[in-house]
Write a protein that holds these residues in place. Sequence first.
Motif, PDB file in Angstrom:
ATOM      1  N   LEU A   1     -74.165  -6.702 -18.442  1.00  0.00           N
ATOM      2  CA  LEU A   1     -73.351  -5.759 -17.501  1.00  0.00           C
ATOM      3  C   LEU A   1     -72.793  -7.000 -16.570  1.00  0.00           C
ATOM      4  CD1 LEU A   1     -75.499  -2.538 -17.595  1.00  0.00           C
ATOM      5  CD2 LEU A   1     -73.072  -3.014 -18.559  1.00  0.00           C
ATOM      6  N   GLY A   2     -73.526  -7.795 -16.211  1.00  0.00           N
ATOM      7  CA  GLY A   2     -73.235  -8.767 -15.059  1.00  0.00           C
ATOM      8  C   GLY A   2     -71.943  -9.527 -15.534  1.00  0.00           C
ATOM      9  N   ALA A   3     -72.237  -9.978 -16.834  1.00  0.00           N
ATOM     10  CA  ALA A   3     -70.994 -10.718 -17.354  1.00  0.00           C
ATOM     11  C   ALA A   3     -69.570 -10.082 -17.454  1.00  0.00           C
ATOM     12  CB  ALA A   3     -71.263 -11.336 -18.963  1.00  0.00           C
ATOM     13  N   ILE A   4     -69.857  -8.667 -17.637  1.00  0.00           N
ATOM     14  CA  ILE A   4     -68.755  -7.718 -17.870  1.00  0.00           C
ATOM     15  C   ILE A   4     -68.347  -7.506 -16.490  1.00  0.00           C
ATOM     16  CG2 ILE A   4     -67.860  -5.349 -18.401  1.00  0.00           C
ATOM     17  CD1 ILE A   4     -69.859  -5.383 -20.657  1.00  0.00           C
ATOM     18  N   ALA A   5     -68.869  -7.175 -15.420  1.00  0.00           N
ATOM     19  CA  ALA A   5     -68.704  -7.028 -14.204  1.00  0.00           C
ATOM     20  C   ALA A   5     -67.849  -8.260 -13.582  1.00  0.00           C
ATOM     21  CB  ALA A   5     -69.783  -6.482 -13.250  1.00  0.00           C
ATOM     22  N   TYR A   6     -68.437  -9.500 -13.951  1.00  0.00           N
ATOM     23  CA  TYR A   6     -67.906 -10.703 -13.421  1.00  0.00           C
ATOM     24  C   TYR A   6     -66.281 -10.810 -13.799  1.00  0.00           C
ATOM     25  CZ  TYR A   6     -66.908 -15.666 -12.926  1.00  0.00           C
ATOM     26  OH  TYR A   6     -66.363 -16.795 -12.406  1.00  0.00           O
ATOM     27  N   LEU A   7     -66.105 -10.396 -15.016  1.00  0.00           N
ATOM     28  CA  LEU A   7     -64.841 -10.400 -15.641  1.00  0.00           C
ATOM     29  C   LEU A   7     -63.960  -9.387 -15.115  1.00  0.00           C
ATOM     30  CD1 LEU A   7     -65.239 -11.306 -19.198  1.00  0.00           C
ATOM     31  CD2 LEU A   7     -64.767 -12.704 -17.697  1.00  0.00           C
ATOM     32  N   MET A   8     -64.463  -8.397 -14.759  1.00  0.00           N
ATOM     33  CA  MET A   8     -63.742  -7.076 -14.194  1.00  0.00           C
ATOM     34  C   MET A   8     -63.336  -7.442 -12.706  1.00  0.00           C
ATOM     35  SD  MET A   8     -63.248  -4.484 -16.209  1.00  0.00           S
ATOM     36  CE  MET A   8     -63.673  -3.433 -17.233  1.00  0.00           C
ATOM     37  N   GLY A   9     -64.181  -8.307 -12.016  1.00  0.00           N
ATOM     38  CA  GLY A   9     -64.079  -8.626 -10.639  1.00  0.00           C
ATOM     39  C   GLY A   9     -62.901  -9.636 -10.730  1.00  0.00           C
ATOM     40  N   LEU A  10     -62.654 -10.317 -11.699  1.00  0.00           N
ATOM     41  CA  LEU A  10     -61.584 -11.304 -11.557  1.00  0.00           C
ATOM     42  C   LEU A  10     -60.150 -10.815 -12.049  1.00  0.00           C
ATOM     43  CD1 LEU A  10     -63.143 -14.253 -13.739  1.00  0.00           C
ATOM     44  CD2 LEU A  10     -63.146 -14.128 -10.938  1.00  0.00           C
ATOM     45  N   GLY A  11     -60.234  -9.580 -12.722  1.00  0.00           N
ATOM     46  CA  GLY A  11     -58.958  -9.062 -12.970  1.00  0.00           C
ATOM     47  C   GLY A  11     -57.793  -8.677 -12.007  1.00  0.00           C
ATOM     48  N   ARG A  12     -56.725  -8.733 -12.010  1.00  0.00           N
ATOM     49  CA  ARG A  12     -55.796  -8.632 -10.845  1.00  0.00           C
ATOM     50  C   ARG A  12     -54.604  -7.806 -11.648  1.00  0.00           C
ATOM     51  NH1 ARG A  12     -56.174 -12.353  -6.623  1.00  0.00           N
ATOM     52  NH2 ARG A  12     -57.518 -14.043  -7.017  1.00  0.00           N
ATOM     53  N   LEU A  13     -53.862  -6.798 -10.901  1.00  0.00           N
ATOM     54  CA  LEU A  13     -53.003  -5.906 -11.108  1.00  0.00           C
ATOM     55  C   LEU A  13     -51.883  -6.362 -10.133  1.00  0.00           C
ATOM     56  CD1 LEU A  13     -54.617  -2.546 -11.657  1.00  0.00           C
ATOM     57  CD2 LEU A  13     -54.047  -4.094 -13.303  1.00  0.00           C
ATOM     58  N   ALA A  14     -50.890  -5.449 -10.168  1.00  0.00           N
ATOM     59  CA  ALA A  14     -49.553  -5.913  -9.343  1.00  0.00           C
ATOM     60  C   ALA A  14     -50.010  -5.873  -7.881  1.00  0.00           C
ATOM     61  CB  ALA A  14     -48.541  -4.913  -9.448  1.00  0.00           C
ATOM     62  N   PHE A  15     -49.360  -6.628  -6.883  1.00  0.00           N
ATOM     63  CA  PHE A  15     -49.543  -6.960  -5.663  1.00  0.00           C
ATOM     64  C   PHE A  15     -50.876  -7.436  -5.302  1.00  0.00           C
ATOM     65  CE2 PHE A  15     -45.736  -4.410  -5.003  1.00  0.00           C
ATOM     66  CZ  PHE A  15     -45.688  -3.413  -5.480  1.00  0.00           C
ATOM     67  N   ASP A  16     -51.483  -8.220  -6.391  1.00  0.00           N
ATOM     68  CA  ASP A  16     -52.849  -9.071  -6.091  1.00  0.00           C
ATOM     69  C   ASP A  16     -53.889  -8.019  -5.769  1.00  0.00           C
ATOM     70  OD1 ASP A  16     -54.186 -11.296  -6.194  1.00  0.00           O
ATOM     71  OD2 ASP A  16     -53.827 -11.841  -4.179  1.00  0.00           O
ATOM     72  N   THR A  17     -53.982  -6.901  -6.617  1.00  0.00           N
ATOM     73  CA  THR A  17     -55.048  -5.794  -6.312  1.00  0.00           C
ATOM     74  C   THR A  17     -56.062  -6.162  -7.374  1.00  0.00           C
ATOM     75  OG1 THR A  17     -53.637  -4.247  -7.572  1.00  0.00           O
ATOM     76  CG2 THR A  17     -53.546  -4.193  -5.267  1.00  0.00           C
ATOM     77  N   ARG A  18     -57.299  -5.823  -7.250  1.00  0.00           N
ATOM     78  CA  ARG A  18     -58.432  -5.886  -7.955  1.00  0.00           C
ATOM     79  C   ARG A  18     -59.279  -4.501  -7.831  1.00  0.00           C
ATOM     80  NH1 ARG A  18     -61.720  -9.641  -6.405  1.00  0.00           N
ATOM     81  NH2 ARG A  18     -60.948 -10.289  -4.453  1.00  0.00           N
TER      82      ARG A  18
END
Length: 815
Positions: free
Chosen positions: A38-55
């Motif tokens: 779960l920590g590895a999944i959360a790490y990747l999710m925390g890096l993901g960016r959408l439009a306007f540099d939102t996470r």
Amino acid sequence: MQENTKPKRVSRLTERLGEKDPAGSRRRLIWLGKQLMLGAIAYLMGLGRLAFDTRPFGIALLCASGGQVTGILGGLILAEVALGENTVPMIVVYAVAAVVRLTARMLMESPVTAVTLPEALRQLLNPTPAAVRTGSPTRSDRKRSVVLGEQLRATFSDSLALRSATAAVGMLTVSMARVISGGFRFYDWFAMALSVIVAPAAVVLFANALEGRRDRYLLYPISAGFLMAALVWSADFAEIAGVPVSLLLALLLSLAVASFAGVWYGAAAGVVCGVACRPVLIPAFLIAALICGGLRGRGKGTVGIPLACLGALGWSVYILGAAEAVVLLPAYLAVGTVMTLAVSLADRRVTEPAQVDGGEDAVTLRQVRDRHEDSNERFRDLSDAFSGLSEMFYNLSDRLRRPGTLDLRRICDSSFDAVCSDCPNKTVCWGLEYSETLAVMSALIAQLHTKGRVDGEQVPEHLRHRCRSMDLILRQINAGCARLTGELLRSSRTEVLAMDYEAAANLINDALAEDGGEYRSDPELENRVSVYLRDAGIGFGSVTVYGKRRRQIFVRGVDTERAKVTLDTLRGDLSEMCGLALGKPTFEVEDGTSSMLLQAQRCLSVAGAQYNLAGEDVSGDTVNLFANRKDYFYALINDGMGAGKEAALTSGLCSVFLEKMLRAGNRAATALRMLNNLILSRCPDSERECSSTVDLMELDLITGKASFIKSGAAPSFIVRDGTVRRLQAGSAPIGIIRKLDAQAVEFDLRAGDTVIMVSDGILQDDPECEWLTSYLVSCGTREPEGIVYDICSHAAGFPSHDDCSALALRIGGAE
């Protein structure tokens, strides 16, 4: 008396370890593994960016989790530290959200809540229907508290309002801080609106997927697809060895869904992951899911996974180009290995009982052996299929590279017309003797189609005497045929496919051969070890000896209480019996039964040094030293043919490819054949020479056997007790001819030896190696760093020196 001291200590240690709860340890390990995942999944999710540099995906995952907060919070904090952007506000928001989730979980898990809330707040959290409020009063305060606890638990478990609101408020707080610090820009206002909308929506979808709400037949597939797409999208911002993690996850999720949910769900997952990763790779993941799910449904899941990975790799190479194969091949092989293990473990849990009593050990062992033999048969069939396909594609490629008769006639016509148009004898050759000239042209076309080139044998003597330009005509015909053949080769990928299938077959055959040697038991040696243990007073239940090179002795139910020998004596005697040096015995306790394991250990160690001097701005030599987990050490020198950046690129490619393949445990001969095919497939698209020499030493650190494999390389030298031995082989560099031209020289190394390997630039003015041999005789105990420096410095003193590379290895005893 000393001989019985160590066994008694081991026995007491075994008793103390046996008092521990193995089930509790297993539960803790499972919990730890789940938190890490779960920590590895959360790490990747925390890096993901959408439009306007939102996470927004990180906090959405945290709020949607069912209580596994520890691992997710740790992964999100690591992601913020890695990014280093707006770190403090995001970590504070994550921490507050985690506290809210933990508080909610505590209230949910408490059977009776002792918290007394104001009536207005209680009605706000969980409004009670009027029929309930006007009912008969409860008979005790305890009953009212139970009802309140049930209502709070229902609010936190059945409603997503609190979790969605937590995510929305968290993103609103972070966005507001960004708006203020950014000077109230419109860009930041749009980012706030997008974050506040996406975060709670993602919470709802993530929660349905993570909680497995399959009763919501329409929402659950949408939620699962959204979770996979968000994970793959976020993983695109992370890389492993230059490969985007999104590619690995997309293929892994496609294969996993196809294996465990069905072929059509797997196809849908492949499309979703392809859209989130690389739209051009959608067919690759779709092909992988269809192959894996189709064969899995027919009970051939372990065969379908490598085929699926090869199908995905084939499409990826076709779209992205052959250069990407070097990067994608290890990644796809890793995904295939992980999925094969997962499917095998899942099948094992379904088909085998959870615990096996002592009376069923023989039956279980027979089942395992039968299953292993069946898997080997399937892999052999798969290897035969790849070999057959490879032969078919080679034959097809050989046909496709030959120009057709009409094309050859056009080449001959144009060659004759270019010369004969201004010839004074044209009226004779193409007038009076037209039929004879046409017959000569037909003979030339037949020879061109058969041999690929023409010569003067098909031209009559009187025509050669009359036409003084016949040699020019023949040269133009050969040049035109060569150009057409090159165009056909560049436009045809059938030979590349044949090479890929041949490489896959070789890898499978090598793996099967190694498994057959390293995991086959030795009944004769087992009997000898059993007799020795009984004579030494060591009790045991069973003895298993398996492996050839990396031999292992496993003694189950061992009891050393009455042993007559020490552990060191035991190790020495068993090492002599096996013919290999064994390491110190290790003891394990499982389900109250102690076991002893002795494994073959290294008998040699290596201390090495390397040095390189460039003849121009960029060196075309690449030197590499590395080892793999199977106790092999490798020394490698690649010398790219030519000079400058092109030579450096070729030698660097060869070095990286060989290191990756040999580190993975593949055989050196197979890796060299694959490298030769790779360089050959690259050469038609390159305007310059792209071949390279290979000077490879493979040292078995367990047995001490060394193999010097040379393909167009300079000699190597071994210094032992003041005597210099020269090892050389005459062969061509790789990438020139399709059949690998490499020769191997075997030599048994021992402690105290010194191995010297050099590139051809060292010997450019010393072809007989006179200076180098005399220097090595006198170098004595000089350190490897000094040896390579002296050798390269001497070669650099020549008036015009080439790239100079040298490495020295000092062989030592086991560490």
